[in-house]
Design an enzyme around this catalytic site. Sequence first.
Site, PDB file in Angstrom:
ATOM      1  N   GLY A  33       0.731  -1.120  -0.016  1.00  0.00           N
ATOM      2  CA  GLY A  33       0.099   0.092   0.002  1.00  0.00           C
ATOM      3  C   GLY A  33       0.794   1.233  -0.029  1.00  0.00           C
ATOM      4  CG  HIS A  36       5.276   4.725  -4.919  1.00  0.00           C
ATOM      5  ND1 HIS A  36       5.798   4.090  -6.214  1.00  0.00           N
ATOM      6  CD2 HIS A  36       5.696   3.985  -3.728  1.00  0.00           C
ATOM      7  CE1 HIS A  36       6.648   2.859  -5.642  1.00  0.00           C
ATOM      8  NE2 HIS A  36       6.564   3.181  -4.362  1.00  0.00           N
ATOM      9  N   GLY A  38       5.515   3.928  -9.239  1.00  0.00           N
ATOM     10  CA  GLY A  38       6.227   2.561  -9.317  1.00  0.00           C
ATOM     11  C   GLY A  38       5.276   1.479  -9.186  1.00  0.00           C
ATOM     12  CG  HIS A  39       3.097   0.511  -5.721  1.00  0.00           C
ATOM     13  ND1 HIS A  39       3.286   1.567  -4.912  1.00  0.00           N
ATOM     14  CD2 HIS A  39       3.727  -0.641  -5.220  1.00  0.00           C
ATOM     15  CE1 HIS A  39       3.997   0.942  -3.691  1.00  0.00           C
ATOM     16  NE2 HIS A  39       4.329  -0.261  -3.946  1.00  0.00           N
ATOM     17  CD  GLU A 156      13.972  -4.784 -13.679  1.00  0.00           C
ATOM     18  OE1 GLU A 156      14.654  -3.624 -13.906  1.00  0.00           O
ATOM     19  OE2 GLU A 156      13.858  -5.535 -14.418  1.00  0.00           O
ATOM     20  CD  GLN A 161      10.244  -7.715  -2.432  1.00  0.00           C
ATOM     21  OE1 GLN A 161       9.958  -7.833  -1.253  1.00  0.00           O
ATOM     22  NE2 GLN A 161       9.375  -7.226  -3.405  1.00  0.00           N
ATOM     23  CB  SER A 194       5.695   3.102   0.498  1.00  0.00           C
ATOM     24  OG  SER A 194       5.215   2.617  -0.606  1.00  0.00           O
ATOM     25  NE  ARG A 195      10.242   0.859   5.082  1.00  0.00           N
ATOM     26  CZ  ARG A 195      10.101  -0.518   4.739  1.00  0.00           C
ATOM     27  NH1 ARG A 195      10.769  -1.003   3.396  1.00  0.00           N
ATOM     28  NH2 ARG A 195       9.802  -1.349   5.372  1.00  0.00           N
TER      29      ARG A 195
END
Length: 289
Positions: A33, A36, A38-39, A156, A161, A194-195
């Site tokens: 959630g 932004h 990127g999502h 990426e 991850q 998000s951070r």
Amino acid sequence: MVPSQVNEIEAIRSLLDNHRRNDETIGFTPTMGYLHAGHGSLMAAARAETDVVVASIFVNPLQFAAGEDLSSYPSDIDRDSALAAEHSVDYLFVPSVAEMYPKSSSHDDGVLTSIQIRDLADRWDGESRPTHFSGMATVVSKLFNIIGPCRAYFGEKDFQQLAIIRTMVQDLSIPVEVVGCPIVREADGLAMSSRNSYLSPAERQAATIVRRSLDAGQAAIQSGSLSPGGVVDAIAEMIKTEPLAKLDYAAVVDNQTLVTPNEVGPSSHLLVAVYLGKTRLIDNCPAYL
Ligand code: PAF
């Protein structure tokens, strides 16, 4: 159109089973959630390539260690829903923690089963966050089992991850195609995350050093430095020029195994993790432009 929000596992399964009966393909974007652009790029790719697009929003407690930002992780479901609507997402799956991890054990996190990924999960981010990748892989495999996507889209930016998810899917024969999507950056080069919302104005300005440190690594390679140690030094030196930044690690790795090669080559990749105040940011790029 605003996507349908579904909170229960059985409900999303039954909706998606109906689509599968009609031979429709399902594209999936798992997120935590506070979405932004990127999502947005992941949702757009899913929209372009599959019939039914599902995004999930779940801040997964298993991938946060004590003292990390689980309780302060940013959230804005109305804004997320609007962004998902812009990308014509069909379903937003937003389960509660109790729905995902009903307390079936005496363990605090509620789970007895978890995914462990050897080697790949132990290095780099895994050294700073030893339980993170197991928690991440556990929830991603669970989400794959719930949604049953043909294709799943990941950014990426989270390079390690992505490598771990690809390995998990291969090792466990999970029938999903994992699609990596390019990093989306702010105008000044900062990778979207998000951070980034945690950064003070001064830290936000200073955060451009992260991308610039990778540029310094690439420049060292361009000028003939093929020793991974030399490239890491170039990245570290650049980080030192920004008083608000503190290097966690920089690395030259093989883009599949994430092991440092003897010499920089075409399959090498640069990784960096940097603290700006309490906020830890990660970024990466190929060794060669
Ligand atoms: O990248 C993220 O946002 C998370 O790690 C993911 C893949 C949604 C799993 O919680």
